[in-house]
Write an enzyme that holds these catalytic residues in place. Structure first.
Site, mmCIF file in Angstrom:
data_model
loop_
_atom_site.group_PDB
_atom_site.id
_atom_site.type_symbol
_atom_site.label_atom_id
_atom_site.label_comp_id
_atom_site.label_asym_id
_atom_site.label_seq_id
_atom_site.Cartn_x
_atom_site.Cartn_y
_atom_site.Cartn_z
ATOM 1 N N ARG A 153 0.827 -1.245 -0.174
ATOM 2 C CA ARG A 153 -0.088 -0.099 -0.123
ATOM 3 C C ARG A 153 0.949 1.179 -0.139
ATOM 4 O O ARG A 153 0.363 2.318 0.709
ATOM 5 C CB ARG A 153 -0.982 -0.051 1.312
ATOM 6 C CG ARG A 153 -1.784 -1.161 1.374
ATOM 7 C CD ARG A 153 -2.833 -1.266 0.431
ATOM 8 N NE ARG A 153 -3.785 -2.453 0.713
ATOM 9 C CZ ARG A 153 -3.526 -3.693 -0.064
ATOM 10 N NH1 ARG A 153 -2.547 -3.934 -0.551
ATOM 11 N NH2 ARG A 153 -4.536 -4.741 0.686
ATOM 12 N N SER A 225 -11.139 0.419 3.806
ATOM 13 C CA SER A 225 -10.222 0.277 5.093
ATOM 14 C C SER A 225 -9.980 1.665 5.637
ATOM 15 O O SER A 225 -9.063 2.259 4.708
ATOM 16 C CB SER A 225 -9.162 -0.466 4.680
ATOM 17 O OG SER A 225 -9.620 -1.988 4.044
ATOM 18 N N GLU A 320 -5.286 4.946 6.634
ATOM 19 C CA GLU A 320 -4.922 4.818 5.245
ATOM 20 C C GLU A 320 -5.428 5.956 4.265
ATOM 21 O O GLU A 320 -4.514 6.386 3.500
ATOM 22 C CB GLU A 320 -5.658 3.457 4.665
ATOM 23 C CG GLU A 320 -5.028 3.302 3.030
ATOM 24 C CD GLU A 320 -5.658 1.816 2.656
ATOM 25 O OE1 GLU A 320 -5.392 0.854 3.144
ATOM 26 O OE2 GLU A 320 -6.533 1.957 1.844
HETATM 27 P P1 FAD Z 1 -8.667 9.882 -4.626
HETATM 28 O O1 FAD Z 1 -9.322 9.435 -3.098
HETATM 29 O O2 FAD Z 1 -9.213 10.713 -5.438
HETATM 30 O O3 FAD Z 1 -7.308 10.191 -4.337
HETATM 31 C C1 FAD Z 1 -6.355 9.247 -3.248
HETATM 32 C C2 FAD Z 1 -4.652 9.938 -3.500
HETATM 33 O O4 FAD Z 1 -4.208 9.632 -4.572
HETATM 34 C C3 FAD Z 1 -4.857 11.327 -2.912
HETATM 35 O O5 FAD Z 1 -3.584 11.612 -2.238
HETATM 36 C C4 FAD Z 1 -4.748 11.760 -4.312
HETATM 37 O O6 FAD Z 1 -4.096 13.336 -4.340
HETATM 38 C C5 FAD Z 1 -3.936 10.951 -5.194
HETATM 39 N N1 FAD Z 1 -4.231 11.111 -6.710
HETATM 40 C C6 FAD Z 1 -5.566 10.623 -7.027
HETATM 41 N N2 FAD Z 1 -5.456 10.697 -8.510
HETATM 42 C C7 FAD Z 1 -4.156 10.925 -8.732
HETATM 43 C C8 FAD Z 1 -3.349 11.118 -9.944
HETATM 44 N N3 FAD Z 1 -3.733 10.759 -11.381
HETATM 45 N N4 FAD Z 1 -1.916 11.376 -9.877
HETATM 46 C C9 FAD Z 1 -1.405 11.799 -8.797
HETATM 47 N N5 FAD Z 1 -2.076 11.457 -7.407
HETATM 48 C C10 FAD Z 1 -3.246 11.224 -7.607
HETATM 49 N N6 FAD Z 1 -7.956 0.325 -1.772
HETATM 50 C C11 FAD Z 1 -7.113 -0.765 -2.182
HETATM 51 O O7 FAD Z 1 -5.882 -0.564 -2.063
HETATM 52 N N7 FAD Z 1 -7.805 -2.115 -2.004
HETATM 53 C C12 FAD Z 1 -9.051 -2.152 -1.940
HETATM 54 O O8 FAD Z 1 -9.544 -3.501 -1.904
HETATM 55 C C13 FAD Z 1 -10.127 -1.187 -1.525
HETATM 56 N N8 FAD Z 1 -11.137 -1.246 -1.412
HETATM 57 C C14 FAD Z 1 -11.915 -0.233 -1.303
HETATM 58 C C15 FAD Z 1 -13.339 -0.185 -1.314
HETATM 59 C C16 FAD Z 1 -14.118 0.947 -0.793
HETATM 60 C C17 FAD Z 1 -15.688 0.663 -0.588
HETATM 61 C C18 FAD Z 1 -13.709 2.131 -0.902
HETATM 62 C C19 FAD Z 1 -14.301 3.413 -0.688
HETATM 63 C C20 FAD Z 1 -12.265 2.331 -1.078
HETATM 64 C C21 FAD Z 1 -11.451 1.180 -1.289
HETATM 65 N N9 FAD Z 1 -10.065 1.302 -1.522
HETATM 66 C C22 FAD Z 1 -9.172 0.312 -1.705
HETATM 67 C C23 FAD Z 1 -9.111 2.755 -1.466
HETATM 68 C C24 FAD Z 1 -9.470 3.477 -2.637
HETATM 69 O O9 FAD Z 1 -10.510 2.963 -3.408
HETATM 70 C C25 FAD Z 1 -8.312 3.257 -3.542
HETATM 71 O O10 FAD Z 1 -7.180 3.681 -2.711
HETATM 72 C C26 FAD Z 1 -8.159 4.073 -4.879
HETATM 73 O O11 FAD Z 1 -7.222 3.853 -5.645
HETATM 74 C C27 FAD Z 1 -8.596 5.509 -4.555
HETATM 75 O O12 FAD Z 1 -8.773 6.148 -6.091
HETATM 76 P P2 FAD Z 1 -9.476 7.537 -5.997
HETATM 77 O O13 FAD Z 1 -9.482 7.750 -7.570
HETATM 78 O O14 FAD Z 1 -10.711 7.666 -5.756
HETATM 79 O O15 FAD Z 1 -8.412 8.550 -5.292
HETATM 80 P P1 NAP Z 2 -10.321 -10.605 4.924
HETATM 81 O O1 NAP Z 2 -10.312 -11.302 3.489
HETATM 82 O O2 NAP Z 2 -11.448 -10.459 5.886
HETATM 83 O O3 NAP Z 2 -8.895 -10.639 5.521
HETATM 84 C C1 NAP Z 2 -8.559 -9.610 6.511
HETATM 85 C C2 NAP Z 2 -7.000 -9.291 6.511
HETATM 86 O O4 NAP Z 2 -6.091 -10.560 6.588
HETATM 87 C C3 NAP Z 2 -7.044 -8.490 5.277
HETATM 88 O O5 NAP Z 2 -6.544 -7.409 5.772
HETATM 89 C C4 NAP Z 2 -5.777 -9.454 4.746
HETATM 90 O O6 NAP Z 2 -4.685 -8.491 4.308
HETATM 91 C C5 NAP Z 2 -5.276 -10.190 5.749
HETATM 92 N N1 NAP Z 2 -5.492 -11.690 4.774
HETATM 93 C C6 NAP Z 2 -6.476 -12.495 4.623
HETATM 94 N N2 NAP Z 2 -5.812 -13.608 3.954
HETATM 95 C C7 NAP Z 2 -4.617 -13.393 3.701
HETATM 96 C C8 NAP Z 2 -3.706 -14.283 2.939
HETATM 97 N N3 NAP Z 2 -4.093 -15.364 2.370
HETATM 98 N N4 NAP Z 2 -2.462 -13.625 2.879
HETATM 99 C C9 NAP Z 2 -1.965 -12.630 3.316
HETATM 100 N N5 NAP Z 2 -3.029 -11.774 4.118
HETATM 101 C C10 NAP Z 2 -4.365 -12.171 4.351
HETATM 102 O O7 NAP Z 2 -10.383 -8.921 4.413
HETATM 103 P P2 NAP Z 2 -11.459 -7.959 3.635
HETATM 104 O O8 NAP Z 2 -11.775 -6.691 4.729
HETATM 105 O O9 NAP Z 2 -12.783 -8.898 3.489
HETATM 106 O O10 NAP Z 2 -10.811 -7.499 2.333
HETATM 107 C C11 NAP Z 2 -10.586 -8.443 1.347
HETATM 108 C C12 NAP Z 2 -9.476 -7.852 0.443
HETATM 109 O O11 NAP Z 2 -9.873 -6.394 -0.041
HETATM 110 C C13 NAP Z 2 -8.111 -7.460 1.242
HETATM 111 O O12 NAP Z 2 -7.169 -7.970 0.381
HETATM 112 C C14 NAP Z 2 -8.261 -6.007 1.507
HETATM 113 O O13 NAP Z 2 -6.948 -5.381 1.399
HETATM 114 C C15 NAP Z 2 -9.081 -5.532 0.227
HETATM 115 N N6 NAP Z 2 -9.748 -4.371 0.998
HETATM 116 C C16 NAP Z 2 -9.022 -2.968 0.831
HETATM 117 C C17 NAP Z 2 -9.749 -1.880 1.280
HETATM 118 C C18 NAP Z 2 -9.014 -0.552 1.521
HETATM 119 O O14 NAP Z 2 -9.713 0.477 1.294
HETATM 120 N N7 NAP Z 2 -7.858 -0.715 1.408
HETATM 121 C C19 NAP Z 2 -11.187 -2.044 1.377
HETATM 122 C C20 NAP Z 2 -11.653 -3.424 1.484
HETATM 123 C C21 NAP Z 2 -11.104 -4.395 0.934
HETATM 124 P P3 NAP Z 2 -4.438 -7.631 2.943
HETATM 125 O O15 NAP Z 2 -5.475 -6.382 3.433
HETATM 126 O O16 NAP Z 2 -3.171 -7.241 3.074
HETATM 127 O O17 NAP Z 2 -5.045 -8.363 2.004
#
Ligand code: FAD
Ligand code: NAP
Length: 325
Positions: A153, A225, A320
């Site tokens: 991340r 998250s 995050e």
């Molecule tokens: P924004 O929120 O608009 O911006 C995020 C950051 O990136 C800010 O710092 C912004 O300045 C910068 N930025 C945006 N666009 C650019 C650009 N073109 N150039 C340079 N900087 C830029 N994240 C995960 O990693 N895994 C997930 O599974 C995941 N699941 C999610 C589920 C939900 C329901 C939600 C609401 C969020 C989730 N996220 C997840 C977080 C988020 O969706 C990601 O981080 C996504 O990439 C953000 O994209 P955005 O366009 O909305 O960025």
């Molecule tokens: P989950 O499946 O309930 O798992 C809980 C946590 O355990 C996750 O954070 C995941 O880490 C870790 N995990 C589970 N299985 C794993 C494996 N086999 N190896 C390594 N790590 C493991 O999680 P969840 O909340 O439903 O999310 C599912 C996936 O979507 C995850 O990968 C999560 O990162 C992603 N997600 C991200 C966001 C966001 O905003 N960043 C929001 C929703 C979902 P990791 O997070 O490192 O995978």
């Protein structure tokens, strides 16, 4: 324009649909001494009521196959394209690699910023290079994958001062021969036992899992998250594991990654609510805006969670999403 549903107003706002619009806009901001916020889909941001300076909303379109060789395809996509729709479109074009990253909100341009990851895949593994407007050099250039310093991340785009690089396009390296990653908990089960899995099948399965666990931002405000999964030392992990044998943790090199959602749940905070802010009842790691919360309400509530987790597990949770201003 932010998935937490926070009421927020930009002082100045520009909708950017082409790379050549950036130079004059940035020159104006510099001359007017205005800070700049780059905005994609607003799904990883916590915004104040007033956003000072210039908001650059990146809406640059684009989809172009650059090269195809030995079953590999180099595909260039504009930074403003919707992430989930892009993933779907690659699969419909017979290109695999992004299927585990289905249903993540936001834009293509923001994906490399935090090296989005889910279900065992990170976007950094699937891209070849990233096109940026470098605001220090005032020029467009390409950064190869290795230059992007992808981590968990994390990336160069988070490490450099915010706003130095504006991502304008991403070049993916995808495959016509699927190499599916199914080992992450829940994916195989969701696919069903009789199916010969296809990339589109994995995409559908992951959409199903996500819809069953996560709130849809169009219905309930959230930023996914809210905290990163903390990484702790072997000694810290062993001490916690002896007190909590059911601790959810995964090896991360010589350290351990703890599931932040589990820690919050064990503090008794899953489904907790204070005013209009709380944790989602099906996933404690997701903070939700149940109504009219503002940035300070979210901050205060996040602080409560951090304090509980710190006291119970001696672990610091880092948010995050990015806070602005
Ligand atoms: P924004 O929120 O608009 O911006 C995020 C950051 O990136 C800010 O710092 C912004 O300045 C910068 N930025 C945006 N666009 C650019 C650009 N073109 N150039 C340079 N900087 C830029 N994240 C995960 O990693 N895994 C997930 O599974 C995941 N699941 C999610 C589920 C939900 C329901 C939600 C609401 C969020 C989730 N996220 C997840 C977080 C988020 O969706 C990601 O981080 C996504 O990439 C953000 O994209 P955005 O366009 O909305 O960025
Ligand atoms: P989950 O499946 O309930 O798992 C809980 C946590 O355990 C996750 O954070 C995941 O880490 C870790 N995990 C589970 N299985 C794993 C494996 N086999 N190896 C390594 N790590 C493991 O999680 P969840 O909340 O439903 O999310 C599912 C996936 O979507 C995850 O990968 C999560 O990162 C992603 N997600 C991200 C966001 C966001 O905003 N960043 C929001 C929703 C979902 P990791 O997070 O490192 O995978």
């Amino acid at each position: 324009m932010n998935t937490l549903g926070l009421e927020s107003e930009a002082e100045y706002f520009a909708h950017v649909t082409a790379v050549d619009q950036l130079s004059p806009l940035l020159a104006w901001a510099e001359q007017a001494k205005q800070p700049v916020l780059v905005l994609g889909g607003g799904s990883n941001l916590v915004l104040g009521r007033q956003v000072p300076g210039l908001v650059l909303h990146i809406a640059i379109p684009g989809w172009q196959v650059i090269r195809e060789e030995g079953g590999h395809v180099w595909l260039r996509v504009g930074a403003g394209e919707n992430w989930h729709e892009t993933v779907r479109r690659t699969l419909e074009a017979g290109l695999s690699g992004l299927e585990n990253l289905a249903l993540i909100p936001g834009t293509v341009g923001a994906a490399p910023v935090q090296n989005i990851g889910a279900y065992g895949v990170e976007v950094g593994e699937r891209l070849h290079q990233v096109e940026v407007f470098d605001t220090v050099e005032g020029a467009v250039r390409w950064l190869a994958r290795d230059e992007c310093r992808f981590g968990y991340r994390d990336s160069l785009f988070k490490q450099e001062p915010a706003g130095r690089y504006i991502i304008t396009a991403v070049e993916f390296l995808l495959s016509r021969t699927p190499e599916l990653r199914l080992d992450y908990g829940g994916v195989r089960e969701a696919l069903g036992t009789n199916e010969a899995p296809t990339p589109m099948g994995v995409f559908d399965a992951i959409c199903r899992i996500r819809r069953s666990k996560l709130p849809d931002p169009s219905e309930i405000g959230n930023a996914g998250s809210f905290f990163q999964n903390p990484i702790v030392s072997q000694a810290h992990y062993e001490q916690l594991k002896s007190s909590y044998p059911e601790l959810v943790a995964f090896p991360a090199g010589r350290q351990w990654k703890l599931a932040a959602g589990w820690l919050i749940d064990r503090c008794g905070l899953k489904g907790d609510r204070v005013g209009d802010v709380g944790t989602y009842p099906r996933q404690a790691l997701v903070l939700v805006n149940w109504g009219h919360a503002c940035r300070d309400d979210i901050l205060a509530y996040a602080g409560k969670i951090q304090a509980c987790v710190k006291e119970k597990f001696q672990v610091e949770l880092e948010p995050e999403p990015r806070f602005y201003p």
